[in-house]
Every structure is written in C-alpha cells, then in structure tokens.
Design a protein around this motif. Structure first.
Motif, short mmCIF file in Angstrom:
data_model
loop_
_atom_site.label_atom_id
_atom_site.label_comp_id
_atom_site.label_asym_id
_atom_site.label_seq_id
_atom_site.Cartn_x
_atom_site.Cartn_y
_atom_site.Cartn_z
N VAL A 33 9.63 -0.83 -1.18
CA VAL A 33 9.01 -0.83 -0.83
C VAL A 33 6.98 -0.43 -1.32
O VAL A 33 7.58 0.27 -2.13
CB VAL A 33 8.78 0.55 0.07
N PRO A 34 6.89 -1.35 -1.08
CA PRO A 34 5.22 -1.49 -1.61
C PRO A 34 3.97 -0.14 -1.31
O PRO A 34 4.13 0.20 0.04
CB PRO A 34 4.39 -2.76 -1.05
N LEU A 35 3.73 0.51 -2.64
CA LEU A 35 3.09 1.30 -1.95
C LEU A 35 1.24 0.92 -2.53
O LEU A 35 1.14 0.91 -3.71
CB LEU A 35 3.18 3.22 -3.28
N LEU A 36 0.62 1.75 -1.72
CA LEU A 36 -0.79 2.03 -2.50
C LEU A 36 -0.52 3.45 -2.92
O LEU A 36 -1.64 3.49 -4.40
CB LEU A 36 -1.48 2.11 -1.18
N GLY A 37 -0.38 4.52 -2.60
CA GLY A 37 -0.13 5.54 -3.34
C GLY A 37 0.94 6.13 -3.47
O GLY A 37 1.66 5.80 -2.34
N PHE A 38 1.81 7.52 -3.99
CA PHE A 38 2.47 8.00 -4.63
C PHE A 38 2.54 9.59 -5.16
O PHE A 38 1.40 9.08 -5.32
CB PHE A 38 3.95 7.25 -4.98
N ASP A 39 3.18 10.62 -4.49
CA ASP A 39 3.17 11.81 -5.71
C ASP A 39 4.24 12.20 -6.46
O ASP A 39 5.31 11.19 -5.62
CB ASP A 39 2.47 12.67 -4.85
N GLY A 71 -1.05 2.69 6.24
CA GLY A 71 -1.75 3.58 7.83
C GLY A 71 -1.23 2.00 9.00
O GLY A 71 -1.11 2.98 10.41
N GLY A 72 -0.59 1.08 9.14
CA GLY A 72 0.07 0.18 10.62
C GLY A 72 1.46 1.02 11.10
O GLY A 72 2.00 1.04 11.81
N GLY A 73 2.14 1.95 9.63
CA GLY A 73 3.23 2.43 10.54
C GLY A 73 4.73 1.93 9.96
O GLY A 73 6.20 2.09 10.38
N TYR A 74 4.71 0.70 9.48
CA TYR A 74 5.82 -0.38 9.80
C TYR A 74 7.01 -0.23 9.10
O TYR A 74 7.94 -0.14 9.39
CB TYR A 74 4.79 -2.15 9.36
N TYR A 75 6.56 0.74 7.61
CA TYR A 75 7.44 0.77 7.01
C TYR A 75 8.52 2.23 7.97
O TYR A 75 9.22 2.03 7.23
CB TYR A 75 7.37 0.49 5.73
#
Length: 194
Positions: free
Chosen positions: A128-134, A143-147
């Motif tokens: 899963v590609p991530l723009l951000g994580f914590d 923001g499309g909710g696909y994953y």
C-alpha cells in the motif's frame, strides 16, 4: 478480485476529512521533495520482507512522484512469486488486481495509472503506497478510499504500507473506515503492528 459484498462508503466525519486534507498537502510536498535515493532502501527492506512470500503479491506501478516498485516487481518474478498490479475501477469500489509478468502489456488506467492486460487474481499480500503514516499504524492515502475498500474486501490479506521516512507525522486522524496495516516499511526500518 471480486468483493464478496459492497463495502460501506469510506466517508470520514467532516473534522477528520478536513484534517486529512491539510495533511495531504504537507505530505505530498514532502514526497515530491524527498531524496529519491531513499527509495532504494525501501526496495531493499521490502525484498528482505518478501523473499519467502508464497502467495501472490500485489505491488503498485508508480505515478511519477511515487516510490518506484518496478525493480521489486521484477525481483519477485525472478523468485517465482506471482505479482499482481491494481486496476483502478470507478470510485466507490475496491481495486481489481491483474496478474503481471515482465513481458506484460501495460494499459492506461484512471488517474494516470497503468495496469497489466492480465487475468484477475486475488493477492495474499497487498503493498500500500502511503502519503503519510504515524507510529500508531495510521496511514494517509490520496483520499479516494480505494485501499480502505480493497483491504476491507480482503480481510485475510497481509497489508504492508511503504513510504520514505520523511512521510512520518506525529499523529494522523483516523476515520471509521480506515483499515489497519500489518506493518510499514521505510528505508530505515520495518514498523510492525499487532
């Protein structure tokens, strides 16, 4: 992959959606500004994690600003591991994974994506590609909710997020439909979650 049911819409409450929108701007800027040399460390850590994988692995054909997993796709194929790539369907539905091999014809999909002209398959493991994580295992996508829909439709699949360490933020807001990850891989480490 065909979902056994239609997952609910992945709409966040307005306050969560607004905070995610602001974070997406920040995280996208950080991703575009990263040192691309970090990507090789991510590939190396993913190779170490996946070299004993048995079932099909869903990778991602990169957009211009994303971590390029194509070398990993080729390495997995060398090891005899089946590789699938996502085809982006209309909004509101899970991703469809199609079998890829080094000689696959690539077709142009939605949002500038590319996917192979291969049979549909269900992966055992989804990258899963991530723009951000914590550090709590929350992730920020586009923001499309696909994953989120895809992972909800594949509850037995292992999900591994990947991103440069520059994409880590202190805390990400979490919506009711956000799906957890099994682990997150950066060029520095593998962060595992229970």
């Amino acid at each position: 992959m065909v979902a056994p049911h239609t997952p609910p819409p992945c709409n966040d409450p307005p306050d969560v959606a607004a905070r995610k929108k602001d974070l997406r701007v920040h995280c996208m800027a950080a991703l575009r500004a990263r040192e691309v040399t970090r990507d090789q460390g991510i590939i190396h850590n993913l190779e170490r994690l996946l070299h004993r994988s048995a079932g099909p692995v869903a990778c991602v054909w990169p957009l211009p600003h994303e971590v390029d997993l194509r070398p990993l796709c080729h390495k997995l194929a060398e090891w005899g591991i089946q590789v699938a790539l996502p085809q982006t369907p209309p909004r509101g539905t899970p991703l469809v994974f199609r079998q890829w091999h080094p000689g696959s014809t690539m077709l142009t999909g939605r949002f500038g994506t590319h996917y192979p002209d291969g049979p549909v398959m269900e992966p055992d493991l989804v990258l899963v590609p991530l723009l951000g994580f914590d550090r709590a295992g929350h992730r920020l996508g586009y923001g499309g909710g696909y994953y989120d829909r895809t992972l909800a439709a594949l509850p037995h699949a292992t999900s591994i997020g990947y991103a440069p360490s520059t994409q880590e933020v202190g805390h990400l807001p979490c919506g009711p439909y956000d799906q957890p990850l099994s682990c997150i891989v950066t060029e520095k480490e593998v962060i595992r979650f229970d």
